[in-house]
Design a protein around this motif. Sequence first.
Motif, PDB file in Angstrom:
ATOM      1  N   LEU A   1      10.438   9.597   3.675  1.00 58.43           N
ATOM      2  CA  LEU A   1      10.176   8.653   4.937  1.00 58.43           C
ATOM      3  C   LEU A   1      11.572   8.645   5.791  1.00 58.43           C
ATOM      4  O   LEU A   1      11.446   8.650   6.946  1.00 58.43           O
ATOM      5  CB  LEU A   1       9.372   7.637   4.764  1.00 58.43           C
ATOM      6  CG  LEU A   1       7.824   7.610   4.247  1.00 58.43           C
ATOM      7  CD1 LEU A   1       7.231   6.253   4.252  1.00 58.43           C
ATOM      8  CD2 LEU A   1       7.258   8.623   4.931  1.00 58.43           C
TER       9      LEU A   1
ATOM     10  N   ILE B   1       7.997   2.099   9.241  1.00 56.50           N
ATOM     11  CA  ILE B   1       8.746   3.340   8.622  1.00 56.50           C
ATOM     12  C   ILE B   1       9.859   3.981   9.428  1.00 56.50           C
ATOM     13  O   ILE B   1      10.650   4.397   8.886  1.00 56.50           O
ATOM     14  CB  ILE B   1       7.746   4.152   7.992  1.00 56.50           C
ATOM     15  CG1 ILE B   1       6.802   4.885   8.962  1.00 56.50           C
ATOM     16  CG2 ILE B   1       6.852   3.586   6.784  1.00 56.50           C
ATOM     17  CD1 ILE B   1       5.443   5.583   8.346  1.00 56.50           C
TER      18      ILE B   1
ATOM     19  N   GLY C   1       4.613  13.498  -4.925  1.00 59.31           N
ATOM     20  CA  GLY C   1       5.037  14.666  -4.195  1.00 59.31           C
ATOM     21  C   GLY C   1       5.256  14.236  -2.535  1.00 59.31           C
ATOM     22  O   GLY C   1       5.127  14.981  -1.754  1.00 59.31           O
TER      23      GLY C   1
ATOM     24  N   ILE D   1      -6.729  -0.504   5.499  1.00 58.18           N
ATOM     25  CA  ILE D   1      -6.028  -0.938   6.765  1.00 58.18           C
ATOM     26  C   ILE D   1      -6.966  -0.579   7.833  1.00 58.18           C
ATOM     27  O   ILE D   1      -6.535   0.100   8.687  1.00 58.18           O
ATOM     28  CB  ILE D   1      -4.567  -0.701   7.138  1.00 58.18           C
ATOM     29  CG1 ILE D   1      -3.778  -0.954   5.504  1.00 58.18           C
ATOM     30  CG2 ILE D   1      -3.911  -1.470   7.962  1.00 58.18           C
ATOM     31  CD1 ILE D   1      -2.338  -0.162   5.527  1.00 58.18           C
TER      32      ILE D   1
ATOM     33  N   GLY E   1       7.234   9.757  -4.695  1.00 55.89           N
ATOM     34  CA  GLY E   1       6.262   9.574  -5.876  1.00 55.89           C
ATOM     35  C   GLY E   1       4.938  10.418  -5.271  1.00 55.89           C
ATOM     36  O   GLY E   1       4.646  10.539  -4.094  1.00 55.89           O
TER      37      GLY E   1
ATOM     38  N   HIS F   1       0.831  -1.235  -0.077  1.00 53.19           N
ATOM     39  CA  HIS F   1      -0.023  -0.204   0.039  1.00 53.19           C
ATOM     40  C   HIS F   1       0.742   1.179   0.249  1.00 53.19           C
ATOM     41  O   HIS F   1       0.283   2.386  -0.182  1.00 53.19           O
ATOM     42  CB  HIS F   1      -0.955   0.120   1.320  1.00 53.19           C
ATOM     43  CG  HIS F   1      -1.762  -0.934   1.238  1.00 53.19           C
ATOM     44  ND1 HIS F   1      -2.941  -1.404   0.450  1.00 53.19           N
ATOM     45  CD2 HIS F   1      -1.887  -1.966   2.147  1.00 53.19           C
ATOM     46  CE1 HIS F   1      -3.578  -2.506   0.533  1.00 53.19           C
ATOM     47  NE2 HIS F   1      -2.922  -2.969   1.710  1.00 53.19           N
TER      48      HIS F   1
ATOM     49  N   MET G   1      -5.620   5.634   4.764  1.00 52.13           N
ATOM     50  CA  MET G   1      -5.551   4.097   4.738  1.00 52.13           C
ATOM     51  C   MET G   1      -6.676   3.519   5.746  1.00 52.13           C
ATOM     52  O   MET G   1      -6.702   2.234   5.733  1.00 52.13           O
ATOM     53  CB  MET G   1      -4.256   3.680   5.189  1.00 52.13           C
ATOM     54  CG  MET G   1      -3.054   4.424   4.286  1.00 52.13           C
ATOM     55  SD  MET G   1      -3.131   3.280   2.689  1.00 52.13           S
ATOM     56  CE  MET G   1      -2.216   4.253   1.457  1.00 52.13           C
TER      57      MET G   1
ATOM     58  N   ASN H   1      -1.838  14.771  -0.795  1.00 50.65           N
ATOM     59  CA  ASN H   1      -1.921  13.566  -1.848  1.00 50.65           C
ATOM     60  C   ASN H   1      -1.594  12.283  -1.293  1.00 50.65           C
ATOM     61  O   ASN H   1      -1.929  11.109  -2.074  1.00 50.65           O
ATOM     62  CB  ASN H   1      -0.724  13.854  -2.927  1.00 50.65           C
ATOM     63  CG  ASN H   1      -0.999  14.879  -4.110  1.00 50.65           C
ATOM     64  OD1 ASN H   1      -2.078  15.344  -4.368  1.00 50.65           O
ATOM     65  ND2 ASN H   1      -0.055  15.504  -4.466  1.00 50.65           N
ATOM     66  N   MET H   2      -1.448  12.147  -0.011  1.00 49.09           N
ATOM     67  CA  MET H   2      -1.472  11.023   0.736  1.00 49.09           C
ATOM     68  C   MET H   2      -2.956  10.585   0.923  1.00 49.09           C
ATOM     69  O   MET H   2      -3.298  11.191   1.622  1.00 49.09           O
ATOM     70  CB  MET H   2      -0.544  11.217   1.786  1.00 49.09           C
ATOM     71  CG  MET H   2      -0.989  10.064   2.671  1.00 49.09           C
ATOM     72  SD  MET H   2       0.435   8.996   2.658  1.00 49.09           S
ATOM     73  CE  MET H   2      -0.253   7.698   3.990  1.00 49.09           C
ATOM     74  N   PRO H   3      -3.270   9.388   0.308  1.00 46.32           N
ATOM     75  CA  PRO H   3      -4.838   8.712   0.656  1.00 46.32           C
ATOM     76  C   PRO H   3      -4.689   8.027   2.097  1.00 46.32           C
ATOM     77  O   PRO H   3      -3.935   7.589   2.742  1.00 46.32           O
ATOM     78  CB  PRO H   3      -4.766   7.727  -0.513  1.00 46.32           C
ATOM     79  CG  PRO H   3      -3.521   7.147  -0.787  1.00 46.32           C
ATOM     80  CD  PRO H   3      -2.386   8.299  -0.562  1.00 46.32           C
TER      81      PRO H   3
ATOM     82  N   LYS I   1      -3.400  13.036   3.893  1.00 45.11           N
ATOM     83  CA  LYS I   1      -2.881  14.349   3.959  1.00 45.11           C
ATOM     84  C   LYS I   1      -2.512  14.875   2.580  1.00 45.11           C
ATOM     85  O   LYS I   1      -1.743  14.334   1.810  1.00 45.11           O
ATOM     86  CB  LYS I   1      -1.472  14.557   4.931  1.00 45.11           C
ATOM     87  CG  LYS I   1      -1.180  15.923   5.150  1.00 45.11           C
ATOM     88  CD  LYS I   1       0.035  16.053   5.972  1.00 45.11           C
ATOM     89  CE  LYS I   1       0.428  17.550   6.210  1.00 45.11           C
ATOM     90  NZ  LYS I   1       1.775  17.588   6.526  1.00 45.11           N
TER      91      LYS I   1
ATOM     92  N   SER J   1       4.395   2.041  -3.579  1.00 45.14           N
ATOM     93  CA  SER J   1       4.291   2.545  -4.859  1.00 45.14           C
ATOM     94  C   SER J   1       4.564   4.078  -4.914  1.00 45.14           C
ATOM     95  O   SER J   1       5.045   4.614  -5.897  1.00 45.14           O
ATOM     96  CB  SER J   1       2.833   2.258  -5.386  1.00 45.14           C
ATOM     97  OG  SER J   1       1.979   2.725  -4.462  1.00 45.14           O
TER      98      SER J   1
ATOM     99  N   ILE K   1      -1.063   8.348   8.200  1.00 46.17           N
ATOM    100  CA  ILE K   1      -1.527   7.230   7.629  1.00 46.17           C
ATOM    101  C   ILE K   1      -2.830   6.853   7.817  1.00 46.17           C
ATOM    102  O   ILE K   1      -3.426   6.327   6.900  1.00 46.17           O
ATOM    103  CB  ILE K   1      -0.867   5.946   8.295  1.00 46.17           C
ATOM    104  CG1 ILE K   1       0.816   6.171   8.258  1.00 46.17           C
ATOM    105  CG2 ILE K   1      -1.079   4.897   7.855  1.00 46.17           C
ATOM    106  CD1 ILE K   1       1.632   5.243   8.919  1.00 46.17           C
TER     107      ILE K   1
END
Length: 116
Positions: free
Chosen positions: A70, A111, A66, A98, A64, A51, A94, A90-92, A88, A54, A84
């Motif tokens: 990490l 991470i 933007g 999950i 990726g 997840h 989760m 462009n960060m989807p 935030k 990518s 997570i």
Amino acid sequence: MAIQKIRSWLVLTFLGTTFSILSSCASETEKSEAEIPVSPKEEAKQLYTLHCASCHGMDGKLGGSGSKDLSKSTLSETAMIEIITHGKNNMPAMKDIINDSSKIKNLADFIKTLRK
Ligand code: HEC
């Protein structure tokens, strides 16, 4: 002569039985090994690969969409869990993919291991 024949028959039968018991044991072990759950750490890595890699890359540096590097993140665990879970920019988020807070916590722990 007859006794000897019976003896060798007994030995063969005994060996055959032992062998089939052993091999059924072996397949039992294989089965239960597959049922042993992966460690939380392993699972977090699998979830990350599935997840997150990518966009972030396996080393966290891909950047990726933007995304932040990490391996250089200085966020606290709580802040990471927040991003997570809810995403935030462009960060989807989760939380629907999950939907287990302990798995998200384990991901945050994973991470953190990318930091150097
Ligand atoms: C579609 C691409 C994408 C995916 C997939 C993705 N992220 Fe992100 N991530 C981003 C972007 C973009 C940001 C930067 C958000 C911002 O601050 O604007 C980010 C930021 C972060 C941050 C904050 C870093 C910091 O120091 O600010 C963390 C932690 C993070 N992602 C973890 C994850 C984890 C864990 C997953 C997998 C469950 C994941 N990301 C999946 C794109 C993605």
